[in-house]
Every structure is written in structure tokens, then in C-alpha cells.
Design a protein around this motif. Structure first.
Motif, PDB file in Angstrom:
ATOM      1  N   VAL A   1       0.856  -1.180   0.000  1.00 21.97           N
ATOM      2  CA  VAL A   1       0.000   0.000   0.000  1.00 21.97           C
ATOM      3  C   VAL A   1       0.895   1.235   0.000  1.00 21.97           C
ATOM      4  CG1 VAL A   1      -0.173   0.053   2.532  1.00 21.97           C
ATOM      5  CG2 VAL A   1      -1.974   1.060   1.170  1.00 21.97           C
ATOM      6  N   GLU A   2       0.443   2.256  -0.701  1.00 19.09           N
ATOM      7  CA  GLU A   2       1.094   3.573  -0.654  1.00 19.09           C
ATOM      8  C   GLU A   2      -0.006   4.588  -0.430  1.00 19.09           C
ATOM      9  OE1 GLU A   2       3.569   4.556  -3.978  1.00 19.09           O
ATOM     10  OE2 GLU A   2       4.755   2.714  -3.793  1.00 19.09           O
ATOM     11  N   GLY A   3       0.007   5.208   0.739  1.00 17.32           N
ATOM     12  CA  GLY A   3      -1.044   6.168   1.064  1.00 17.32           C
ATOM     13  C   GLY A   3      -2.394   5.477   1.052  1.00 17.32           C
ATOM     14  N   ALA A   4      -3.306   5.956   0.224  1.00 14.91           N
ATOM     15  CA  ALA A   4      -4.651   5.376   0.123  1.00 14.91           C
ATOM     16  C   ALA A   4      -4.770   4.426  -1.066  1.00 14.91           C
ATOM     17  CB  ALA A   4      -5.683   6.492   0.002  1.00 14.91           C
ATOM     18  N   GLN A   5      -3.630   3.978  -1.620  1.00 11.01           N
ATOM     19  CA  GLN A   5      -3.633   3.118  -2.804  1.00 11.01           C
ATOM     20  C   GLN A   5      -3.083   1.731  -2.491  1.00 11.01           C
ATOM     21  OE1 GLN A   5      -4.090   3.974  -6.435  1.00 11.01           O
ATOM     22  NE2 GLN A   5      -5.330   5.591  -5.535  1.00 11.01           N
ATOM     23  N   TRP A   6      -3.834   0.699  -2.903  1.00  6.77           N
ATOM     24  CA  TRP A   6      -3.286  -0.650  -2.947  1.00  6.77           C
ATOM     25  C   TRP A   6      -2.348  -0.698  -4.138  1.00  6.77           C
ATOM     26  CZ3 TRP A   6      -4.145  -3.802  -7.262  1.00  6.77           C
ATOM     27  CH2 TRP A   6      -3.656  -5.104  -7.166  1.00  6.77           C
ATOM     28  N   VAL A   7      -1.200  -1.373  -3.962  1.00  8.21           N
ATOM     29  CA  VAL A   7      -0.189  -1.468  -5.017  1.00  8.21           C
ATOM     30  C   VAL A   7       0.111  -2.945  -5.257  1.00  8.21           C
ATOM     31  CG1 VAL A   7       2.151  -0.823  -5.712  1.00  8.21           C
ATOM     32  CG2 VAL A   7       0.806   0.733  -4.269  1.00  8.21           C
ATOM     33  N   SER A   8       0.021  -3.368  -6.500  1.00  6.47           N
ATOM     34  CA  SER A   8       0.272  -4.766  -6.837  1.00  6.47           C
ATOM     35  C   SER A   8       1.714  -5.158  -6.540  1.00  6.47           C
ATOM     36  CB  SER A   8      -0.017  -4.998  -8.327  1.00  6.47           C
ATOM     37  OG  SER A   8       0.476  -6.254  -8.736  1.00  6.47           O
ATOM     38  N   ARG A   9       1.891  -6.355  -5.976  1.00  3.35           N
ATOM     39  CA  ARG A   9       3.238  -6.902  -5.769  1.00  3.35           C
ATOM     40  C   ARG A   9       3.904  -7.190  -7.104  1.00  3.35           C
ATOM     41  NH1 ARG A   9       0.335 -10.424  -2.366  1.00  3.35           N
ATOM     42  NH2 ARG A   9       0.539 -12.073  -3.901  1.00  3.35           N
ATOM     43  N   ARG A  10       3.112  -7.483  -8.122  1.00  2.54           N
ATOM     44  CA  ARG A  10       3.662  -7.898  -9.410  1.00  2.54           C
ATOM     45  C   ARG A  10       4.141  -6.739 -10.264  1.00  2.54           C
ATOM     46  NH1 ARG A  10      -0.964 -12.323 -10.551  1.00  2.54           N
ATOM     47  NH2 ARG A  10      -0.386 -13.669  -8.816  1.00  2.54           N
ATOM     48  N   ASP A  11       3.476  -5.614 -10.127  1.00  2.00           N
ATOM     49  CA  ASP A  11       3.843  -4.434 -10.907  1.00  2.00           C
ATOM     50  C   ASP A  11       3.342  -3.207 -10.165  1.00  2.00           C
ATOM     51  OD1 ASP A  11       3.824  -2.250 -12.744  1.00  2.00           O
ATOM     52  OD2 ASP A  11       3.899  -3.658 -14.407  1.00  2.00           O
ATOM     53  N   PRO A  12       4.247  -2.358  -9.682  1.00  2.00           N
ATOM     54  CA  PRO A  12       3.821  -1.211  -8.874  1.00  2.00           C
ATOM     55  C   PRO A  12       2.987  -0.185  -9.641  1.00  2.00           C
ATOM     56  CG  PRO A  12       6.183  -1.118  -9.300  1.00  2.00           C
ATOM     57  CD  PRO A  12       5.702  -2.438  -9.815  1.00  2.00           C
ATOM     58  N   ASP A  13       2.912  -0.322 -10.967  1.00  2.95           N
ATOM     59  CA  ASP A  13       2.050   0.583 -11.741  1.00  2.95           C
ATOM     60  C   ASP A  13       0.579   0.173 -11.661  1.00  2.95           C
ATOM     61  OD1 ASP A  13       4.145   2.208 -12.523  1.00  2.95           O
ATOM     62  OD2 ASP A  13       4.544   1.043 -14.347  1.00  2.95           O
ATOM     63  N   ILE A  14       0.320  -1.042 -11.210  1.00  7.80           N
ATOM     64  CA  ILE A  14      -1.057  -1.524 -11.076  1.00  7.80           C
ATOM     65  C   ILE A  14      -1.532  -1.172  -9.673  1.00  7.80           C
ATOM     66  CG2 ILE A  14      -2.558  -3.550 -11.084  1.00  7.80           C
ATOM     67  CD1 ILE A  14      -0.568  -4.791 -13.097  1.00  7.80           C
ATOM     68  N   ARG A  15      -2.546  -0.315  -9.614  1.00  9.95           N
ATOM     69  CA  ARG A  15      -3.020   0.233  -8.336  1.00  9.95           C
ATOM     70  C   ARG A  15      -4.538   0.300  -8.322  1.00  9.95           C
ATOM     71  NH1 ARG A  15       0.991   3.947  -5.822  1.00  9.95           N
ATOM     72  NH2 ARG A  15       2.977   3.289  -6.710  1.00  9.95           N
ATOM     73  N   LEU A  16      -5.032   0.509  -7.113  1.00  8.43           N
ATOM     74  CA  LEU A  16      -6.467   0.685  -6.920  1.00  8.43           C
ATOM     75  C   LEU A  16      -6.652   1.382  -5.575  1.00  8.43           C
ATOM     76  CD1 LEU A  16      -9.033  -0.284  -8.515  1.00  8.43           C
ATOM     77  CD2 LEU A  16      -9.147  -2.180  -6.911  1.00  8.43           C
TER      78      LEU A  16
END
Length: 197
Positions: free
Chosen positions: A101-116
Motif C-alpha cells: 500500500v502507498e497512502g490510500a492506494q493498494w499497489v500490486s506486488r507484481r507491478d507497482p504501476d497496477i493500483r487501486l
């Protein structure tokens, strides 16, 4: 597990095939264990919640090698997979996964560009059980789909919103541009856009 995790003061979600079943509202197949996803930042709190459990971390991940998870150890990436059982001689019953997680974003372990946004990461079942959003669970399953993953994909695909399908297609394209699920995702999206789905 839902009753145990209901005591948690941090977000958590049922993951894996059971998350898909909670999304579709019916049983699809038997399950050998229960997957639970938590954010890495909350690992100390989940460790406290499962203080009486026997916990092992997959180290390195994906190789099947397990070692005890000492109470004082803070797991760093790439470690993210924890096997849990109620007692040392009990069968493994829960697979706990840590996500970034970064701030209020979930960050994919596989690719940090994939977020939600974290508030879009999960849904709530009719019984009040949080589960991982099906598009996120399918993204995980897309890495190396087995027959059970194909079953899950087919079952939940008609329930995905246009936004969820677009997010899933874009995320899969980033990590596996020739993935076989893309044709179905994009075809269904085209039907929605043309009003035929």
C-alpha cells in the motif's frame, strides 16, 4: 475465521476462490483452505490477532519452503505468504497474504504501476464478510490459471461492471499482454459499449 477477524481493527478481506464465491453468491467447488488478504502495514496487528496460532512464512515465496514467523519479525518484501494453523499438529487452514500500500492506494506486488484505491479493493457479502473485489482476485489468478481459476473466471465475468472489466483487462495487459482472458474481457466490454451484453 470471519468471527475471529471481526475483532480486527484493520482492513482484511477473504481472498482466493472463496472471494469469487462470495461475489457470485454460490459455491463453485471444494476448497482446501481459506485465503485472507491484509495490508503489509497491518502485519503486526494481524500477528497479534493470531497470537495463539502456529504461523509460518514462505521464504522464499512460491518455493514451498516454510519457516516459523517469529512474533518480533516484521516481514519485508518479497515475503508476503504466511501459512497458518491453530496448533503445530493441526492441518494448515489459512493462507494469509500481505499486500502493498502507498497512502490510500493498494499497489500490486507484481507491478507497482497496477493500483487501486483501498476503498475499492473489497466488497461486503450479504452476511457482512469483506471479500477481495473479484477483478483483483482474477488479476491474481491470471498469473498461471489452473482449471479452478478458469471456473472462477467464467462464473464471475458476467457480474463484473464495465469499470471492473476495464481495470482487469488493463492490469492483465500490463503483466501478460497475450493472456487468453483478454479476448473475453475485451469482447464483453465491446458488447457492453454497443448495448448487446
Amino acid at each position: 475465521m470471519a468471527a475471529l477477524f471481526a475483532q480486527a481493527d484493520f482492513p482484511w478481506w477473504i481472498a482466493g476462490g472463496l472471494a469469487i464465491e462470495l461475489a457470485v453468491g454460490r459455491e463453485l467447488r471444494p476448497h482446501g483452505d481459506l485465503d485472507v488478504l491484509v495490508l503489509r502495514r497491518d502485519q503486526t496487528r494481524v500477528r497479534d490477532l493470531l497470537a495463539t496460532w502456529d504461523l509460518y512464512v514462505a521464504d522464499p515465496p512460491g518455493r514451498g519452503e516454510l519457516r516459523p514467523w517469529p512474533r518480533e519479525e516484521v516481514l519485508q518484501p518479497p515475503l508476503h505468504d504466511i501459512w497458518c494453523r491453530r496448533a503445530p499438529k493441526a492441518p494448515w487452514s489459512v493462507q494469509l497474504m500481505l499486500d502493498e500500500v502507498e497512502g490510500a492506494q493498494w499497489v500490486s506486488r507484481r507491478d507497482p504501476d497496477i493500483r487501486l484505491p483501498i476503498d475499492l479493493l473489497g466488497r461486503m457479502s450479504e452476511r457482512g464478510i469483506p471479500y477481495l473485489a473479484p477483478e483483483v482476485q482474477l488479476f491474481y489468478k491470471a498469473k498461471a490459471p489452473q482449471e479452478k481459476d478458469e471456473t472462477d473466471f467464467e462464473a464471475v465475468l458476467p457480474l463484473l461492471t464495465p469499470l471492473a472489466r476495464t481495470w482487469l483487462a488493463d492490469s492483465i495487459k500490463t503483466t501478460a499482454p497475450n493472456h487468453p482472458w483478454l479476448r473475453q474481457l475485451l469482447s464483453r466490454q465491446a458488447n457492453v459499449n454497443s448495448g448487446t451484453a
